[in-house]
Design an enzyme around this catalytic site. Structure first.
Site, mmCIF file in Angstrom:
data_model
loop_
_atom_site.group_PDB
_atom_site.id
_atom_site.type_symbol
_atom_site.label_atom_id
_atom_site.label_comp_id
_atom_site.label_asym_id
_atom_site.label_seq_id
_atom_site.Cartn_x
_atom_site.Cartn_y
_atom_site.Cartn_z
ATOM 1 N N GLU A 127 0.818 -1.214 0.000
ATOM 2 C CA GLU A 127 0.000 0.000 0.000
ATOM 3 C C GLU A 127 0.849 1.259 0.000
ATOM 4 O O GLU A 127 0.419 2.310 -0.450
ATOM 5 C CB GLU A 127 -0.938 0.030 1.216
ATOM 6 C CG GLU A 127 -2.089 -0.936 1.148
ATOM 7 C CD GLU A 127 -3.148 -0.545 0.126
ATOM 8 O OE1 GLU A 127 -2.781 -0.212 -1.002
ATOM 9 O OE2 GLU A 127 -4.333 -0.598 0.472
ATOM 10 N N THR A 182 -4.920 8.147 -3.561
ATOM 11 C CA THR A 182 -5.181 7.878 -2.142
ATOM 12 C C THR A 182 -4.400 8.861 -1.276
ATOM 13 O O THR A 182 -4.929 9.381 -0.285
ATOM 14 C CB THR A 182 -4.828 6.428 -1.785
ATOM 15 O OG1 THR A 182 -5.604 5.578 -2.638
ATOM 16 C CG2 THR A 182 -5.167 6.090 -0.357
HETATM 17 N N1 HSE Z 1 -8.953 3.744 4.504
HETATM 18 C C1 HSE Z 1 -8.288 4.206 3.329
HETATM 19 C C2 HSE Z 1 -8.694 5.626 3.037
HETATM 20 C C3 HSE Z 1 -8.658 3.326 2.180
HETATM 21 O O1 HSE Z 1 -9.886 5.910 3.076
HETATM 22 O O2 HSE Z 1 -7.811 6.454 2.778
HETATM 23 C C4 HSE Z 1 -8.040 3.783 0.895
HETATM 24 O O3 HSE Z 1 -7.482 2.743 0.189
#
Ligand code: HSE
Length: 307
Positions: A127, A182
């Site tokens: 990630e 993200t």
């Molecule tokens: N929990 C994370 C976010 C998931 O909302 O940034 C994103 O992949």
């Protein structure tokens, strides 16, 4: 001895509203496929037709495999063949699906017998390539399947089998998403929150867990309410308010951003008119002059060995 292995891992939706970075749900919308093959030539090589980084240090699977090679002191070179099906950058756990499949494939290739928490921990490293930081909600769902709760320090994943009638409608808008989406969408969330917002999210998060325990899809859906992250991110999704309003009017129990967006997810159950909810979401995006793809899906099992 096995020298090649293919694993498919599912897409996932993270957060489910109030469970930011804690809740994940594997969904059967898409599956990424990773094939690891032992090679005589040292190093990690990425083979793919998809538009993703080929440098292993910048690639989700590459990072996971390189870390595992180092950790377990394996001697072979590894070729990673990647077939991406989960659209990248739309809040459907695309990087997590590849990372989860890579960790599970490496474990099997070397017969390591790692437990689920360790598999998730290794997958989480992937990630970093896309989000800039490690979070385990999507990878945990992709590795284990079903609904997962990420308990931190030490990392422990709790899995609950979802109700069999739980269904989701996901609307994926045709938007140009930033490369490090993200990371960008994590930069807009508040650093501090007030007590009443925290109470509201805690209350809804708790009832979501009860909904999964009691196999009550309606309780799950009605608890998909997030007063912290969604208000901070929704400006990044043109038409979000209309999509949400329309889906609720069409009978969805709850609607929120899927993961870091821009996909929007509506929660419902199989006796409901899921087509009607999908169409309502499409109309919502149309009001912002955006096309979208809608997918009706259900919870998925976790990463699986294909051959
Ligand atoms: N929990 C994370 C976010 C998931 O909302 O940034 C994103 O992949």
């Amino acid at each position: 001895m096995t020298s090649t292995i293919t694993v498919a891992a599912p897409s996932s939706t993270a957060n489910l509203g109030p469970g930011f970075d804690v809740f994940g749900l594997a969904v059967n919308a898409f599956y990424d496929e990773i094939t690891l093959t032992k090679k005589k030539t040292k190093g990690v090589k990425i083979v793919t037709d998809d538009d993703i980084p080929k440098n292993p240090d910048k690639n989700t699977s590459g990072l996971v495999v390189k870390t595992m090679i180092k950790k377990f002191k394996t001697k072979d070179g590894i070729e990673i063949k990647i077939k991406k099906n989960v659209p990248a950058g739309f809040g459907l756990g695309s990087s997590a699906a590849s990372a989860a499949a890579s960790a599970v494939a490496f474990d099997k290739l070397y017969n390591l017998g790692l437990n689920e928490n360790l598999l998730v921990e290794f997958a989480g490293i992937g990630e970093k390539a896309s989000a800039g930081s490690i979070h385990y909600d999507n990878v945990a769902a992709s590795v284990l399947g079903g609904f997962v709760i990420v308990k931190t320090s030490p990392l422990e994943i709790i899995k609950i089998k979802p109700p069999s009638d739980l269904r989701m409608c996901i609307a994926v808008p045709k938007l140009k998403v930033p490369k490090k989406k993200t990371k960008v969408s994590r930069s807009v969330i508040p650093k501090k929150i007030d007590l009443s917002s925290s109470i509201s999210n805690l209350s809804n998060a708790s009832t979501i867990v009860v909904g999964f325990m009691n196999k009550d899809s309606e309780l799950i859906g009605k608890s998909i309410k997030d007063v912290i992250i969604e208000p901070a991110r929704k400006h990044m999704i043109p038409g979000f308010s209309a999509v949400k309003k329309n889906a609720l009017k069409a009978g969805a129990f709850g609607v929120t951003i899927s993961g870091a967006g821009p996909s929007v997810i509506a929660f419902s159950k199989n006796s409901k008119n899921l087509e009607k909810i999908s169409q309502a979401m499409t109309k919502g995006f149309e009001s912002a002059k955006l096309e979208c793809q809608t997918i009706i899906c259900k919870p998925s099992v976790g990463a699986k060995i294909k051959k």
